[in-house]
Motif scaffolding. Sequence first.
Motif, PDB file in Angstrom:
ATOM      1  N   ALA A   1     -16.699  30.333 -15.568  1.00 46.55           N
ATOM      2  CA  ALA A   1     -15.900  30.772 -14.436  1.00 46.55           C
ATOM      3  C   ALA A   1     -14.487  30.249 -14.619  1.00 46.55           C
ATOM      4  O   ALA A   1     -14.281  29.145 -15.126  1.00 46.55           O
ATOM      5  N   GLY A   2     -13.501  31.056 -14.220  1.00 50.58           N
ATOM      6  CA  GLY A   2     -12.102  30.681 -14.414  1.00 50.58           C
ATOM      7  C   GLY A   2     -11.523  31.367 -15.630  1.00 50.58           C
ATOM      8  O   GLY A   2     -12.113  32.286 -16.196  1.00 50.58           O
ATOM      9  N   GLY A   3     -10.346  30.936 -16.036  1.00 54.95           N
ATOM     10  CA  GLY A   3      -9.695  31.516 -17.204  1.00 54.95           C
ATOM     11  C   GLY A   3     -10.402  31.111 -18.485  1.00 54.95           C
ATOM     12  O   GLY A   3     -11.117  30.109 -18.538  1.00 54.95           O
ATOM     13  N   VAL A   4     -10.179  31.896 -19.536  1.00 60.62           N
ATOM     14  CA  VAL A   4     -10.814  31.595 -20.814  1.00 60.62           C
ATOM     15  C   VAL A   4     -10.192  30.346 -21.414  1.00 60.62           C
ATOM     16  O   VAL A   4      -8.988  30.098 -21.282  1.00 60.62           O
ATOM     17  N   ALA A   5     -11.023  29.537 -22.062  1.00 62.43           N
ATOM     18  CA  ALA A   5     -10.553  28.311 -22.710  1.00 62.43           C
ATOM     19  C   ALA A   5     -11.264  28.157 -24.049  1.00 62.43           C
ATOM     20  O   ALA A   5     -12.491  28.232 -24.106  1.00 62.43           O
ATOM     21  N   PRO A   6     -10.519  27.960 -25.134  1.00 68.51           N
ATOM     22  CA  PRO A   6     -11.166  27.737 -26.437  1.00 68.51           C
ATOM     23  C   PRO A   6     -12.112  26.538 -26.364  1.00 68.51           C
ATOM     24  O   PRO A   6     -11.747  25.483 -25.850  1.00 68.51           O
ATOM     25  N   GLY A   7     -13.314  26.717 -26.864  1.00 68.41           N
ATOM     26  CA  GLY A   7     -14.319  25.667 -26.806  1.00 68.41           C
ATOM     27  C   GLY A   7     -15.450  25.969 -25.848  1.00 68.41           C
ATOM     28  O   GLY A   7     -16.479  25.291 -25.853  1.00 68.41           O
ATOM     29  N   MET A   8     -15.285  27.009 -25.026  1.00 74.10           N
ATOM     30  CA  MET A   8     -16.365  27.406 -24.118  1.00 74.10           C
ATOM     31  C   MET A   8     -17.618  27.775 -24.905  1.00 74.10           C
ATOM     32  O   MET A   8     -18.738  27.387 -24.541  1.00 74.10           O
TER      33      MET A   8
ATOM     34  N   ALA B   1      -4.748  24.781 -26.921  1.00 70.93           N
ATOM     35  CA  ALA B   1      -3.525  25.367 -26.371  1.00 70.93           C
ATOM     36  C   ALA B   1      -2.307  24.561 -26.781  1.00 70.93           C
ATOM     37  O   ALA B   1      -1.259  25.116 -27.143  1.00 70.93           O
ATOM     38  N   LEU B   2      -2.439  23.239 -26.744  1.00 70.97           N
ATOM     39  CA  LEU B   2      -1.321  22.377 -27.111  1.00 70.97           C
ATOM     40  C   LEU B   2      -0.928  22.579 -28.576  1.00 70.97           C
ATOM     41  O   LEU B   2       0.267  22.625 -28.910  1.00 70.97           O
ATOM     42  N   ASN B   3      -1.905  22.723 -29.447  1.00 68.14           N
ATOM     43  CA  ASN B   3      -1.601  22.967 -30.861  1.00 68.14           C
ATOM     44  C   ASN B   3      -0.974  24.337 -31.067  1.00 68.14           C
ATOM     45  O   ASN B   3      -0.095  24.503 -31.918  1.00 68.14           O
ATOM     46  N   THR B   4      -1.418  25.330 -30.289  1.00 69.77           N
ATOM     47  CA  THR B   4      -0.825  26.664 -30.384  1.00 69.77           C
ATOM     48  C   THR B   4       0.633  26.630 -29.950  1.00 69.77           C
ATOM     49  O   THR B   4       1.510  27.226 -30.603  1.00 69.77           O
ATOM     50  N   ILE B   5       0.910  25.934 -28.850  1.00 66.80           N
ATOM     51  CA  ILE B   5       2.285  25.817 -28.369  1.00 66.80           C
ATOM     52  C   ILE B   5       3.150  25.093 -29.392  1.00 66.80           C
ATOM     53  O   ILE B   5       4.272  25.504 -29.695  1.00 66.80           O
TER      54      ILE B   5
ATOM     55  N   THR C   1      -4.066  30.857 -24.724  1.00 64.96           N
ATOM     56  CA  THR C   1      -5.490  30.812 -24.397  1.00 64.96           C
ATOM     57  C   THR C   1      -6.367  31.246 -25.562  1.00 64.96           C
ATOM     58  O   THR C   1      -7.588  31.143 -25.490  1.00 64.96           O
ATOM     59  N   GLY C   2      -5.748  31.727 -26.617  1.00 63.02           N
ATOM     60  CA  GLY C   2      -6.532  32.266 -27.730  1.00 63.02           C
ATOM     61  C   GLY C   2      -6.658  31.291 -28.873  1.00 63.02           C
ATOM     62  O   GLY C   2      -6.240  30.137 -28.813  1.00 63.02           O
ATOM     63  N   GLY C   3      -7.241  31.772 -29.933  1.00 65.07           N
ATOM     64  CA  GLY C   3      -7.387  30.957 -31.139  1.00 65.07           C
ATOM     65  C   GLY C   3      -8.700  30.205 -31.190  1.00 65.07           C
ATOM     66  O   GLY C   3      -9.351  29.957 -30.169  1.00 65.07           O
TER      67      GLY C   3
END
Length: 745
Positions: free
Chosen positions: A393-400, A531-535, A649-651
Amino acid sequence: MNAAIRAVVRATLRLGGQPYAIHEGWAGAVAGGVAIRALTWDDVGGILHMGGTVLGAARCPEFRTREGLRAAARNLVQHGIDRLIVIGGDGSLRGTEEFRDEWPSLLEELHEEGAITAGQRQAHRALTVAGLVGSIDNDMAGTDMTIGADTALHRILEAIDALRSTAASHQRTFVVEVMGRHCGYLALMAAVAGAADAVLIPEDPPAPDWPDALVSRLRASREAGLRDLIVVVAEGATDSTGRPISSHEVGEVVTEGLGGEGARVTILGHVQRGGRPSAYDRWMPTLLGYAAVQQVLHGTDIPAQVVGVRNNRLVPLPLATLVRDTTAVKTSVEQGDFAAAGAARGRSFSGLSEIVAELCAPPRMPGRLADPRGAAYPPTPTRAPRRIAVLHAGGVAPGMNTAVRTLVRSTSVTGDVVLGVRGSVPGLVAGRVAALDWADLGDWVGRAGAELGTRRIVPDPDQAAQIAETLVREGIDALVMVGGIEAYRTAAVLHQARVAHPALAIPMVCVPATIDNNLPGAELSIGADTALNTITAALDKIRMSASATQRCFVVETMGGPCGYLAMMSGLAAGAERVYLPEEDIGIADLADDAERMTRTFEQGRQLWLAIRGEQASEHYSAELMTRIFEKEGGDLFDVRQIGLGHVQTGGEPTPFDRLLATRLARAALAHIDHELTTGEASTCYVGEVNGQERFTPITQLAEDLEPMVDRPRSQWWLDLRSIGSVVSDRHASSPVVGVPVTDGS
């Protein structure tokens, strides 16, 4: 290492000192001359994204001699240096401790032979030392993470993920050798994060008959439906008698044992040391370097210290103690005391080493009483298999996906069943529930997105009744919700509806998964590191694009009401200014930034990087900021606005997010097992706080959140917010403050 060097140099300058570079390690100290030189602010500009070390490193046999020690001491004193920050591994720090102990006698000898004056000897009578541990092996006792280890894991996981696609295509087994002569950290973490089917490490050696057990395990996994098999081997792996186990030997064993199916051996070698550092290996060494400067400036009368990391906090650790404890770990391995060696590696290492066999084991099948590693499966339960549902539930997050896979893997050896809910909360309302197959989730550990689907929907009271019907119809005994604040609010609604619908009175656990990192009861959420690594990777490219012109970039990150991504990416990328939702932005702040920006561009600046959290201000949008800076800059510099958007949110999830998802999913299962065994049925959310798993009742949710804002009342990382400007902008007006350092307790 470069992030630490940059922080040391710039913090020293901001505190009024003069930093020096000693090139090529102790060899430079012994040689002197051009190997020791003063550094300026700009000398360390643009090095955050670079691998390796701009100072260089070299072995120095001369430093082990008395003549070499005297030469090093003479060269330091002649430059007025009596405060030293050493970034290195066990050997470098051990040599530093010996050098410090000998310093007074070395200066006495140098004075007697006329190499230094009496005034120099008196002015530099003591050598103050701070150490920072740089080692990809993560083999220093006392600190959770060493500089470089996270980046090395990134390199290893990139390789394993690439090999897995080939292995699946050709139904092949790969044996991957990673570094770790005395420490199995990289191998163990890579095996868990990379979904390996077996791992061999020095701290947990197999019995001498390991070939039979290994082949049996791999054959069972193949029979259970896996096409791709991965075995991770630490370069220092041995069996329980101390006989070395090489990756080539493992490859031969597997090739012969699987009936001629050729195993491919891949030795990653020094590729693990190279490449751009991860976001963690930028922001944490920045803090470490800054703290080390404070240590040598204000700790002149204390023994040599190493600034280490425990639970994302900096801790001062006596150098002599760390050297002694690290040596003791190696001794424990050599003497066969593997339990002591594993415990000394830290909580994360010992915890995962206990469960790695379970995560690698093939599922329990009829007639199979022991897992092929040789250990018995848990006794067959006399009760009916437990049915545990999982949804997002909620936005997608890598690691789900990693969290879901961990649930399935862990229950497969106990005989329980995990039911996947497709389509988030609406899927649970509609009853879109089905058992998840062990083999089908083989590669979910590294998959981006959320295979079960996720929605930002919270059920209403009427839907709670329908969910109760689904739980009864499917015979669901417990519910795990992996997601963001919507998952937590869903749990709150279902908990409150228990009075009207007794079927909802089952154990429910929320596992934090959101890139925003805005959930209470957890210092870090699954997905935030990715997300931090993507940014950070995007900011690297933005920074390089300004190399040919003078330009200001206003970059907007996601994060909602929480400024974690903006703040930590600012530290990792060296941003001059970060705007956070947690701080009020006024017109005076923007005017000050515009004036400072203009002045420094006039002095030759090429780039000004400003990062804005997406909810940093209701009134001052990224567009408005851009227009203000554009107006003030005139023809002096360009201003560009960039919104990174949903690329964040991807990757594929980073190693950290995979390991965090594994630990939290396992913790949720342990909690559910306890509750079902004792007949309890609480609703809670789990997280790691100061290195410990914490379960918080859902009834405390409103109290833990700021009023009217979806973020925790207390956020540990906010204490770091002034450090970025101190080491990134020499003209910043931020006060030079201390980095929070705990006592290590």
